[in-house]
Write a protein that holds these residues in place. Structure first.
Motif, short mmCIF file in Angstrom:
data_model
loop_
_atom_site.label_atom_id
_atom_site.label_comp_id
_atom_site.label_asym_id
_atom_site.label_seq_id
_atom_site.Cartn_x
_atom_site.Cartn_y
_atom_site.Cartn_z
N GLN A 104 7.27 -7.14 10.28
CA GLN A 104 7.56 -6.52 9.29
C GLN A 104 7.76 -6.18 7.73
OE1 GLN A 104 4.49 -4.90 9.39
NE2 GLN A 104 3.71 -4.40 10.81
N PRO A 105 9.24 -6.03 8.45
CA PRO A 105 10.44 -6.14 6.50
C PRO A 105 9.75 -7.30 5.99
CG PRO A 105 11.29 -5.93 8.69
CD PRO A 105 9.95 -6.68 9.27
N LEU A 106 9.64 -8.85 6.45
CA LEU A 106 9.16 -9.03 5.47
C LEU A 106 7.38 -8.96 4.95
CD1 LEU A 106 9.70 -12.02 3.82
CD2 LEU A 106 8.24 -13.28 6.10
N VAL A 107 6.64 -8.28 5.38
CA VAL A 107 5.68 -8.11 5.15
C VAL A 107 6.19 -7.24 4.12
CG1 VAL A 107 3.08 -6.64 5.60
CG2 VAL A 107 3.97 -8.63 6.81
N LYS A 108 6.71 -6.35 4.34
CA LYS A 108 6.77 -5.05 3.04
C LYS A 108 7.26 -5.64 2.10
CE LYS A 108 8.12 -1.03 4.81
NZ LYS A 108 9.27 -0.37 6.14
N HIS A 109 8.28 -6.43 2.74
CA HIS A 109 9.07 -6.49 1.45
C HIS A 109 8.07 -7.36 0.06
CE1 HIS A 109 12.44 -8.83 -1.37
NE2 HIS A 109 11.41 -9.64 -0.94
N GLY A 159 6.78 -8.44 -4.46
CA GLY A 159 6.39 -10.07 -4.20
C GLY A 159 5.37 -10.32 -5.19
N GLY A 160 5.09 -11.33 -5.95
CA GLY A 160 4.41 -11.20 -6.43
C GLY A 160 4.38 -11.57 -8.42
N ASP A 161 2.87 -11.50 -8.99
CA ASP A 161 3.38 -11.64 -10.43
C ASP A 161 2.98 -10.02 -11.19
OD1 ASP A 161 3.45 -14.79 -9.65
OD2 ASP A 161 1.19 -14.34 -10.11
N ASP A 162 3.08 -10.75 -12.49
CA ASP A 162 3.21 -9.32 -13.10
C ASP A 162 2.35 -9.04 -13.79
OD1 ASP A 162 6.08 -8.13 -12.71
OD2 ASP A 162 6.92 -8.76 -14.32
N TYR A 163 1.31 -8.01 -13.93
CA TYR A 163 0.43 -8.26 -14.37
C TYR A 163 -0.16 -7.36 -15.93
CZ TYR A 163 -0.72 -11.11 -10.28
OH TYR A 163 -1.22 -11.63 -9.62
N GLU A 164 -1.34 -7.69 -16.20
CA GLU A 164 -1.24 -6.81 -17.36
C GLU A 164 -3.02 -6.45 -17.25
OE1 GLU A 164 -1.02 -8.62 -21.73
OE2 GLU A 164 0.72 -8.26 -20.50
N LEU A 165 -3.03 -4.85 -17.71
CA LEU A 165 -4.40 -4.36 -17.12
C LEU A 165 -5.58 -5.09 -18.14
CD1 LEU A 165 -4.40 -1.24 -15.98
CD2 LEU A 165 -4.04 -2.96 -14.51
N CYS A 166 -6.96 -5.06 -18.18
CA CYS A 166 -8.01 -5.04 -19.10
C CYS A 166 -8.49 -4.35 -18.79
CB CYS A 166 -8.20 -6.96 -19.10
SG CYS A 166 -9.57 -6.97 -20.41
#
Length: 75
Positions: free
Chosen positions: A1-6, A11-18
């Motif tokens: 669970q700690p890894l999932v929460k982290h 985690g992931g990328d930065d995104y811009e909204l369209c």
């Protein structure tokens, strides 16, 4: 669970909204974004005509032959 929460929180990328905005709401959106000091770029308009039109500094281009990620299987 700690890894999932982290991963969910950090985690992931930065995104811009369209997004799309009705023409009669554009000035209100621009005012709101500027008040929030949120940068934005208008990248086009949605029209009723079929096809994709690209506008450049030198000329207007049209392409009905573009392949998107959804149409790759038809290549």
């Amino acid at each position: 669970q700690p890894l999932v929460k982290h991963c969910v929180l950090a985690g992931g990328d930065d995104y811009e909204l369209c997004i799309t905005v009705a023409p009669n709401k554009e000035s209100a959106l621009r005012a709101t974004l500027e008040a929030l000091q949120c940068s934005y770029t208008c990248i086009g308009v949605i029209q009723s005509e079929k096809g994709l039109y690209l506008k450049t500094q030198n000329r207007d281009l049209f392409s009905d032959k573009l392949h998107t990620y959804r149409s790759q299987s038809s290549l």
